[in-house]
Design an enzyme around this catalytic site. Structure first.
Site, PDB file in Angstrom:
ATOM      1  N   ASN A 109       0.812  -1.219   0.000  1.00  0.00           N
ATOM      2  CA  ASN A 109       0.000   0.000   0.000  1.00  0.00           C
ATOM      3  C   ASN A 109       0.845   1.269   0.000  1.00  0.00           C
ATOM      4  OD1 ASN A 109      -2.886  -0.955   0.282  1.00  0.00           O
ATOM      5  ND2 ASN A 109      -1.936  -2.047   1.980  1.00  0.00           N
ATOM      6  N   ILE A 122       6.453  -0.061  -3.430  1.00  0.00           N
ATOM      7  CA  ILE A 122       6.702  -1.202  -4.304  1.00  0.00           C
ATOM      8  C   ILE A 122       8.174  -1.556  -4.140  1.00  0.00           C
ATOM      9  CG2 ILE A 122       6.730  -2.088  -6.668  1.00  0.00           C
ATOM     10  CD1 ILE A 122       4.684   0.096  -7.371  1.00  0.00           C
ATOM     11  N   VAL A 123       8.450  -2.785  -3.720  1.00  0.00           N
ATOM     12  CA  VAL A 123       9.832  -3.234  -3.579  1.00  0.00           C
ATOM     13  C   VAL A 123      10.151  -4.152  -4.752  1.00  0.00           C
ATOM     14  CG1 VAL A 123      11.514  -4.386  -2.099  1.00  0.00           C
ATOM     15  CG2 VAL A 123       9.642  -3.077  -1.075  1.00  0.00           C
ATOM     16  N   ASP A 126       0.852 -10.860   0.118  1.00  0.00           N
ATOM     17  CA  ASP A 126       2.103 -10.633   0.848  1.00  0.00           C
ATOM     18  C   ASP A 126       2.254 -11.606   2.011  1.00  0.00           C
ATOM     19  OD1 ASP A 126      -0.100  -9.401   2.062  1.00  0.00           O
ATOM     20  OD2 ASP A 126       1.073  -7.741   2.877  1.00  0.00           O
ATOM     21  N   ARG A 127       1.159 -11.932   2.676  1.00  0.00           N
ATOM     22  CA  ARG A 127       1.221 -12.858   3.809  1.00  0.00           C
ATOM     23  C   ARG A 127       1.537 -14.272   3.330  1.00  0.00           C
ATOM     24  NH1 ARG A 127      -4.102 -11.809   7.339  1.00  0.00           N
ATOM     25  NH2 ARG A 127      -2.843 -12.700   9.032  1.00  0.00           N
ATOM     26  N   THR A 177       7.108  16.433  25.481  1.00  0.00           N
ATOM     27  CA  THR A 177       6.057  15.862  24.631  1.00  0.00           C
ATOM     28  C   THR A 177       6.626  14.986  23.528  1.00  0.00           C
ATOM     29  OG1 THR A 177       4.617  17.746  25.075  1.00  0.00           O
ATOM     30  CG2 THR A 177       4.094  16.421  23.145  1.00  0.00           C
ATOM     31  N   THR A 185       2.329  -1.341   6.103  1.00  0.00           N
ATOM     32  CA  THR A 185       1.258  -0.367   6.305  1.00  0.00           C
ATOM     33  C   THR A 185       0.330  -0.863   7.409  1.00  0.00           C
ATOM     34  OG1 THR A 185       1.410   0.216   3.972  1.00  0.00           O
ATOM     35  CG2 THR A 185      -0.547   0.948   5.156  1.00  0.00           C
ATOM     36  N   GLY A 216      -4.022 -12.012   2.175  1.00  0.00           N
ATOM     37  CA  GLY A 216      -3.238 -11.146   1.308  1.00  0.00           C
ATOM     38  C   GLY A 216      -2.062 -11.878   0.687  1.00  0.00           C
ATOM     39  N   ASP A 240       5.071  -8.941   9.980  1.00  0.00           N
ATOM     40  CA  ASP A 240       5.442  -8.022   8.899  1.00  0.00           C
ATOM     41  C   ASP A 240       5.006  -6.614   9.291  1.00  0.00           C
ATOM     42  OD1 ASP A 240       5.989  -6.646   6.565  1.00  0.00           O
ATOM     43  OD2 ASP A 240       5.117  -8.157   5.244  1.00  0.00           O
TER      44      ASP A 240
END
EC number: 2.7.1.33
Length: 258
Positions: free
Chosen positions: A9, A12-13, A109-110, A184, A132, A107, A129
């Site tokens: 998301n 891109i690799v 990727d998974r 902060t 995103t 997904g 992983d």
């Protein structure tokens, strides 16, 4: 040589494998509005910088969780490489038995991470992983993908905090000496980093118990993704970081389907 693309998301690799060796890899921003030619120009520049030629590439494989971008990428591969890419999805051999209620929901990727981790470690696994979204996946020694957990990723959680809390500044995500912070910026940094480390340890602990209740040996925990190193320094659960796990999985799947 083969070209592998992991379309996420945010990024891109891309990776180039010569036999089983990763000889080059790059990261581009994911942009649904880019055309095939715009992506082609970027890839030309990357290849040129690394003294590579499009004619060196014998095959291409793509894993994507962004359907809207696939037309441009497939058209780019066809136009500039004259190759029909393998797209990770239904009908592609992975060697992983998906035990999800609806396997099509998992997904790409998974799945790719599960393929790589099983190939490398050959033992019960928990794969984290840090993308995103932060995903936790449980895979048995016999390559059964049991399921997992999906959490908001570190960056999108941080962005939501900064966007919704007008007085809180955006901060660099670096580790603080402790959690009792005196300003902060440090308070936000410690909350995000130690909070996510705690989340990892708690989910991994519960996932290990559930897997071992099913008769598995204690799972090995491997992490990948952009924030893996930062969180692993505070997590007590992560056994190993593999920065190229997804690219390795794409290479393995390509070999199974060429």
């Amino acid at each position: 040589m083969i070209l592998v693309l992991d379309v996420g998301n945010t990024n891109i690799v891309l990776g180039i494998y010569k036999n089983k060796e990763l000889i080059a890899n790059w990261r581009l921003a994911t942009d649904n509005k880019r055309t095939a030619d715009e992506y082609g120009i970027q890839v030309i520049e990357l290849f040129s910088h690394n003294n590579l030629s499009f004619s060196d590439i014998e095959g291409v494989i793509i894993s994507s969780v962004v359907p809207n971008i696939m037309y441009s990428l497939e058209h780019m591969i066809s136009k500039y490489f004259n190759i029909k890419p393998i797209i990770v999805g239904p009908g592609v051999k992975t060697g992983i038995n998906i035990k999800y209620d609806n396997p099509k929901e998992v997904g790409a990727d998974r799945i790719v991470n599960a393929v790589a981790a099983h190939e490398i470690y050959k033992k019960p696994l928990i794969i984290i992983d840090f993308g995103t979204a932060t995903t936790f996946c449980a895979v048995t020694k016999e390559a059964n993908y049991l399921g997992g957990t999906i959490c908001p990723g570190i960056k999108i959680s941080s962005d939501a905090l900064f966007d919704k809390a007008a007085k809180l500044p955006r901060v660099e995500l670096v580790k603080t000496p402790g959690v009792i912070c005196k300003n902060t910026v440090a308070s936000i940094q410690s909350g995000i980093i130690y909070g996510y480390a705690g989340q990892v340890d708690y989910i991994v602990s519960k996932m290990k118990k559930e897997m071992m209740d099913l008769g598995e040996e204690e799972p090995f925990v491997v992490a990948t993704g952009g924030f893996a190193k930062l969180i692993s320094e505070e997590s007590k659960s992560i056994d190993e970081i593999n920065a190229i796990l997804t690219l390795e999985g794409l290479r393995v799947i390509y070999e199974k389907n060429k």
